[in-house]
Design an enzyme around this catalytic site. Structure first.
Site, PDB file in Angstrom:
ATOM      1  N   GLU A   1       0.586  -1.124  -0.012  1.00 37.57           N
ATOM      2  CA  GLU A   1      -0.398  -0.015  -0.260  1.00 37.57           C
ATOM      3  C   GLU A   1       0.796   1.548  -0.321  1.00 37.57           C
ATOM      4  O   GLU A   1       0.524   2.217  -0.631  1.00 37.57           O
ATOM      5  CB  GLU A   1      -1.057  -0.389   1.563  1.00 37.57           C
ATOM      6  CG  GLU A   1      -1.876   0.853   1.101  1.00 37.57           C
ATOM      7  CD  GLU A   1      -3.035   0.871   2.323  1.00 37.57           C
ATOM      8  OE1 GLU A   1      -3.232   0.474   2.895  1.00 37.57           O
ATOM      9  OE2 GLU A   1      -3.190   1.848   2.589  1.00 37.57           O
ATOM     10  N   ASP A   2       2.132   1.029   0.906  1.00 40.37           N
ATOM     11  CA  ASP A   2       2.952   1.950   1.510  1.00 40.37           C
ATOM     12  C   ASP A   2       3.792   2.478   0.336  1.00 40.37           C
ATOM     13  O   ASP A   2       4.568   3.932   0.336  1.00 40.37           O
ATOM     14  CB  ASP A   2       2.924   2.691   2.417  1.00 40.37           C
ATOM     15  CG  ASP A   2       1.667   3.560   3.065  1.00 40.37           C
ATOM     16  OD1 ASP A   2       0.533   3.095   2.568  1.00 40.37           O
ATOM     17  OD2 ASP A   2       1.748   2.585   4.741  1.00 40.37           O
TER      18      ASP A   2
END
Ligand code: MN
Length: 363
Positions: free
Chosen positions: A97-98
């Site tokens: 996600e990051d």
């Protein structure tokens, strides 16, 4: 952004490196009896990838980001009883996600099972923006169907728990949003999975932010009345504890305090003051060394010993031994009239059940 943070504050990188390694070792130590060499190799591999990909990131508090996935991994080992796959996924839960790492990278390095769990976690994060209770209910359903592996939900819960535990440095509006989300989505989910300690902690932490004054007041009163409560509990359990000893029934008896959130709910629901909430605790009788086929009889026998000394309230008997709850919970609950005319809840179960609740075991 990461660069900006770096310029604003000088971090002691050596001290941070030591702290990260310390947390990593603690994680391995906790799972010592559970991890073999291959497990440790995979966990180390996941830790290195997480460390590398979150390298320049920091949490709002200023600490290195990697401490968050490390803490989530420890929650899944210590508080949920997950094994290697759970730990690997917890370490990697924010990586796709990051950071630049893709789900294909994960699959190549850790295999299909890990990749599917990480993918589930990333998808949950993507659909996250709900406020009303109806949306929350839909979201809960979505979570349960989306997650073909229950570990997706467990890791998401561990992630939320750690975020709630470390929310002090967040802006007020975020604290409120996250807390109400926790109350409407995550606490009920934890309950449904039988993770009662986690559910209670999530509720108490949420209340700390949404009803700060009330939370502090109740916490203070609980502290102030602790001695009196302990005295009462000891007096209450003494007669049947003795009866168990005389019969040679092996058991542990605890007085378990009710959570701040549940006390507050009772005060609200019944419009009473703290002093008028009489059942601030429940008594738990855990029976030891009971063979599986004798569990039901042993629990009912313990019930009969307790009610030899105290009169039960027939309306408050709950038999989850004969018909366990949907989530597998098995216990006998009764409420009896204790000294000074106070109603006391007594929960009777065997060691096997108290080992699995709270704590879901998935290998
Ligand atoms: Mn996270």
């Amino acid at each position: 952004m990461a660069q900006l943070t770096k310029n604003l504050k000088v971090f002691d990188e050596e001290a941070e490196r030591k702290q990260i390694l310390r947390e990593y070792r603690k994680l391995l130590r906790k799972g010592r009896d559970r991890f073999d060499n291959e497990d440790k190799k995979q966990i180390r591999h996941a830790f290195e990838l997480a460390l590398e990909s979150h390298e320049d990131m920091r949490r709002k508090s200023g600490e290195p980001y990697i401490l968050h996935p490390l803490a989530v991994a420890r929650i899944v080992v210590d508080e949920m009883g997950l094994g290697r796959t759970g730990v690997v996924c917890a370490l990697l839960h924010d990586v796709v996600e990051d950071t630049e790492v893709s789900i294909e990278d994960i699959e190549r390095r850790f295999g299909n099972k890990v990749a599917r769990i990480i993918d589930g976690l990333t998808k949950i994060a993507g659909v996250f923006d709900l406020s009303t209770s109806e949306q929350a209910e839909n979201f809960r359903k979505l979570l349960l169907t989306l997650a073909d592996d229950v570990r997706v939900i467990l890791i998401k819960l561990a992630d939320r728990l750690h975020n709630m535990r470390t929310m002090q440095t967040m802006p007020r509006n975020k604290q409120l949003k996250i807390s109400s989300e926790t109350l409407s989505i995550y606490a009920p989910l934890a309950h449904r999975l039988g993770l009662y300690i986690i559910k209670t902690e999530l509720e108490d932490l949420s209340m700390k932010y949404t009803e700060t004054e009330m939370y502090k007041t109740i916490a203070k009163k609980l502290r102030e009345t602790k001695r009196e409560r302990n005295r009462y509990i000891n007096r209450f359990i003494k007669p049947f504890k003795q009866a168990f000893q005389e019969e040679g029934v092996k058991c542990s008896i605890f007085g378990r305090p009710k959570s701040i959130y549940s006390i507050y709910n009772k005060m609200k629901k019944k419009s009473v003051s703290f002093e008028e909430v009489y059942d601030l605790f429940a008594i738990r009788v855990i029976l030891h060394d009971v063979p599986l086929e004798k569990e039901k009889a042993a629990c009912w026998h313990a019930y009969s010993v307790v009610t030899d000394h105290y009169c039960p309230n027939p309306g408050r008997l709950r038999d989850w031994i004969s018909t366990p709850k949907v989530n597998g919970y098995e216990s006998l609950h009764t409420t009896v009239m204790g000294p000074k005319g106070r109603w006391v809840e007594v929960q009777i179960r065997t060691e096997r059940i108290s080992m699995s609740f709270p704590g879901v075991r998935v290998c």
